[in-house]
Design an enzyme around this catalytic site. Structure first.
Site, PDB file in Angstrom:
ATOM      1  N   LYS A 196       1.736  -3.217   6.011  1.00 42.13           N
ATOM      2  CA  LYS A 196       2.073  -3.270   4.776  1.00 42.13           C
ATOM      3  C   LYS A 196       3.428  -2.700   4.303  1.00 42.13           C
ATOM      4  O   LYS A 196       4.292  -3.009   3.406  1.00 42.13           O
ATOM      5  CB  LYS A 196       1.211  -2.060   4.155  1.00 42.13           C
ATOM      6  CG  LYS A 196      -0.264  -2.469   4.123  1.00 42.13           C
ATOM      7  CD  LYS A 196      -0.459  -3.781   2.959  1.00 42.13           C
ATOM      8  CE  LYS A 196      -1.895  -4.040   2.644  1.00 42.13           C
ATOM      9  NZ  LYS A 196      -1.982  -5.248   1.859  1.00 42.13           N
ATOM     10  N   SER A 216       0.854  -1.097  -0.105  1.00 36.12           N
ATOM     11  CA  SER A 216       0.053  -0.064  -0.126  1.00 36.12           C
ATOM     12  C   SER A 216       0.902   1.243   0.017  1.00 36.12           C
ATOM     13  O   SER A 216       2.123   0.997   0.560  1.00 36.12           O
ATOM     14  CB  SER A 216      -0.730   0.101   1.286  1.00 36.12           C
ATOM     15  OG  SER A 216      -1.649   1.199   1.389  1.00 36.12           O
ATOM     16  N   TYR A 251      -2.495  -1.111  10.089  1.00 34.41           N
ATOM     17  CA  TYR A 251      -2.423  -1.334   8.798  1.00 34.41           C
ATOM     18  C   TYR A 251      -0.952  -1.015   8.093  1.00 34.41           C
ATOM     19  O   TYR A 251      -0.413  -1.694   7.101  1.00 34.41           O
ATOM     20  CB  TYR A 251      -3.542  -0.767   8.165  1.00 34.41           C
ATOM     21  CG  TYR A 251      -3.819  -0.845   6.453  1.00 34.41           C
ATOM     22  CD1 TYR A 251      -4.114  -2.017   6.094  1.00 34.41           C
ATOM     23  CD2 TYR A 251      -3.290   0.390   5.715  1.00 34.41           C
ATOM     24  CE1 TYR A 251      -4.408  -2.469   4.582  1.00 34.41           C
ATOM     25  CE2 TYR A 251      -3.343   0.079   4.396  1.00 34.41           C
ATOM     26  CZ  TYR A 251      -3.749  -1.028   3.566  1.00 34.41           C
ATOM     27  OH  TYR A 251      -4.045  -0.992   2.590  1.00 34.41           O
TER      28      TYR A 251
END
Length: 262
Positions: free
Chosen positions: A157, A140, A153
């Site tokens: 990533k 991401s 998150y």
């Protein structure tokens, strides 16, 4: 080779293939002649996509290594081999770091990072045994430009981007390992933003290309990395973000819209 058969000799597994970028990737490969297996934790979603594109499906929770290993080997047997693995399965959340529970942290790390590791570890030996293959991990833009409220998150990533480089070194020269880092793409993960006209407008205004990306635009980059055209590319993370990581401060524009400018 025409566009309709450019991947006719490819046998591809896509995790998280039941929606979003994963679904678009499955559809693109299948439309270009590849044999595809759709992996997803949601049976109905996996079966729907597989039925619509003439593929096969497996129900897998990528947090569990035994499920991934079983699905990869069963899929390779059913397809007559394996040429490409796309580690796409992922989950997101919007919550302050200090409010994040252990269970929420474990979910983010388990799906986004451990799931990618499980895929690499399961498919790697098959690729090495057969003498070739390609792995593409979906990370991401958050991996290099974290956004407040997405700490676990973003951390997961970022680790996927680093894991990609390590795998590229350890599996070379037989296996190429790369990653794509999408910015804001119109998938269920950003449904809360696209459902709000003001927030969506802010997201679009914050990107130099003036819009949110589509899943197929990311899928095209994934397909490229699996193709012979990318035969001298490994260990790289390709950003697909419409330029939003540039000094346009897209995330800041969205946050201002959400908070009313505070």
């Amino acid at each position: 080779m025409t566009g309709e058969d450019r991947f006719r000799d490819h046998k591809v597994i896509v995790t998280g293939g039941g929606s979003g970028i994963g679904e678009a990737t499955c559809r693109l490969f299948a439309s270009a002649g590849a044999t595809v297996t759709v992996l997803d934790r949601r049976a109905e979603a996996a079966e729907r996509v597989a039925a619509e594109i003439g593929a096969r499906s497996e129900v897998v929770d990528v947090r569990h290594p035994e499920e991934v290993d079983r699905a990869v080997r069963r899929s390779a047997d059913a397809m007559g081999g394996l040429t490409d693995l796309v580690n796409n399965a992922g989950v997101g959340a919007a919550k302050a770091l200090l409010d994040t529970t252990d269970a929420e942290w474990a979910l983010m790390i388990g799906v986004n990072l451990s799931g990618t590791f499980h895929g690499i570890r399961s498919a790697g030996p098959l690729f090495l045994e057969q003498g070739g293959g390609s792995i593409v991990n979906v990370t991401s833009l958050n991996s290099s430009r974290p956004t407040p409220g997405e700490g676990p998150y973003s951390a997961a990533k970022a680790a996927v981007a680093n894991l990609t480089q390590t795998a590229a070194v350890e599996l070379a020269p037989t296996v190429r390992v790369n990653a794509v880092a999408p910015g804001m793409v119109d998938t269920p993960l950003i449904g809360m933003i696209t459902a709000n006209p003001d927030w969506k407008a802010a997201a679009e205004a914050g990107a130099p290309l003036g819009r949110i990306g589509s899943p197929v635009e990311v899928a095209e980059v994934i397909a490229f990395l699996c193709s012979d055209a990318a035969s001298f590319i490994t260990g790289q993370t390709i950003v697909v973000d419409g330029g939003s990581a540039l000094p346009s401060l897209q995330a800041d524009a969205i946050l201002r819209a959400i908070t009313g400018g505070s």
